[in-house]
Design an enzyme around this catalytic site. Structure first.
Site, short mmCIF file in Angstrom:
data_model
loop_
_atom_site.label_atom_id
_atom_site.label_comp_id
_atom_site.label_asym_id
_atom_site.label_seq_id
_atom_site.Cartn_x
_atom_site.Cartn_y
_atom_site.Cartn_z
CD1 TRP A 61 -2.07 -2.13 0.34
CD2 TRP A 61 -2.89 -1.38 2.29
NE1 TRP A 61 -3.08 -2.98 0.74
CE2 TRP A 61 -3.60 -2.55 1.92
CE3 TRP A 61 -3.23 -0.73 3.48
CZ2 TRP A 61 -4.62 -3.07 2.71
CZ3 TRP A 61 -4.25 -1.25 4.26
CH2 TRP A 61 -4.93 -2.41 3.87
CG HIS B 76 9.80 -1.07 -2.65
ND1 HIS B 76 9.89 0.10 -3.34
CD2 HIS B 76 8.75 -1.76 -3.17
CE1 HIS B 76 8.92 0.12 -4.26
NE2 HIS B 76 8.22 -0.99 -4.17
CD GLU C 249 8.38 -4.56 -6.59
OE1 GLU C 249 7.16 -4.65 -6.72
OE2 GLU C 249 8.93 -3.73 -5.85
N GLY D 292 1.52 -2.82 -6.26
CA GLY D 292 1.43 -1.51 -5.62
C GLY D 292 0.08 -0.88 -5.89
N GLY D 293 0.01 -0.03 -6.90
CA GLY D 293 -1.20 0.75 -7.19
C GLY D 293 -2.48 -0.07 -7.20
#
Ligand code: PGA
Length: 253
Positions: A10, A98, A170, A237-238
């Site tokens: 989030w 991340h 990622e 994510g989004g």
């Protein structure tokens, strides 16, 4: 059999009421609709972890992850949260490395190795993020670059420790940009990373590690990505901020 995992990162979004509403929707939708055995990991802002935990108590396929932890064990580090604190409130996973932490908070491979160590020492499983920038993809040995992120932050671990780690590939150029890596591009990297793990720990260990793909995953792209042989799920994510979209991603297998 490797674990199938969809994790929702989030980031720094949602106030408390919104976080609770999203969680309730996700739990209800998963109960009604999800038929596969995927593990769903929610990564809310740390301040909501204790609250969100109550809302997933009766949903055995849900787990919690923090978005970060300190590399230090305890002490005078104002504002930091230790892995031991996460463990004490029942958090099972923590995102480590991340790209936003690497970029905005200058987290190096060496610091991330310390974070991995303190997480594992406290029984919290790292979801270790790696990935190359657009420039690296265009100019350099981008596979070698990502392999090196694993070497420098994970390859000091014992076999048993490594088996508690989840890896999330990622590519930075795909995060929040709407530019998903193609299933072929992602599969190429995932296979290379699994091979890299096999070269150090053996093929059996490499076969057991879940490697997630992250970067603009949507319900539309998830099915093809998750069908790739070395892709074991997603770090989202989004699309994790919307219950309908996220649930559809979980249903993509
Ligand atoms: P995105 O983010 O799905 O919004 O691209 C993924 C991530 O940063 O984990």
């Amino acid at each position: 059999m490797r674990k199938k995992i969809v994790a929702g990162n989030w980031k720094m979004n949602k106030v408390l009421d919104e976080a609770v509403a999203l969680t309730s929707e996700l739990v209800n939708m998963a109960k009604d609709e999800v038929q596969n055995d995927a593990k769903i990991i929610l990564c809310p802002p740390a301040i909501y972890l204790t609250t969100i935990k109550k809302y997933i108590e009766d949903a055995p396929n849900f787990s919690l992850a923090a978005q970060n932890c300190s590399d230090k064990v305890s002490g005078a580090f104002t504002g930091e949260i230790s892995a031991q604190m996460l463990q004490s409130i029942g958090v099972e996973y923590v995102l480590i490395g991340h790209s936003e932490r690497r970029q905005y908070f200058n987290e190096s491979n060496a610091v991330l190795a310390e974070k991995v160590n303190t997480a594992l020492a406290n029984g919290v499983s790292p979801i270790f993020c790696c990935g190359e920038s657009l420039q690296q993809r265009q100019n350099e040995d981008y596979v070698g670059f990502v392999k090196n992120q694993l070497t420098e932050s994970l390859f000091h671990l014992s076999e048993e420790q490594l088996l508690s780690v989840v890896i999330a590939y990622e590519p930075i150029w795909a995060i929040g940009t709407g530019l998903t890596a193609s299933a072929l591009q992602a599969q190429e990297m995932h296979a290379a990373l699994r091979e890299h793990i096999a070269s150090k720990y053996g093929a059996d260990v490499a076969q057991e590690i879940s490697i997630l793909y992250g970067g603009s995953v949507t319900a539309a792209s998830a099915a093809e990505l998750f069908a790739s042989p070395d892709i074991d799920g997603g770090l989202v994510g989004g699309a994790s901020l919307k219950s309908r979209e996220f649930t559809n991603i979980v249903k993509a297998w």
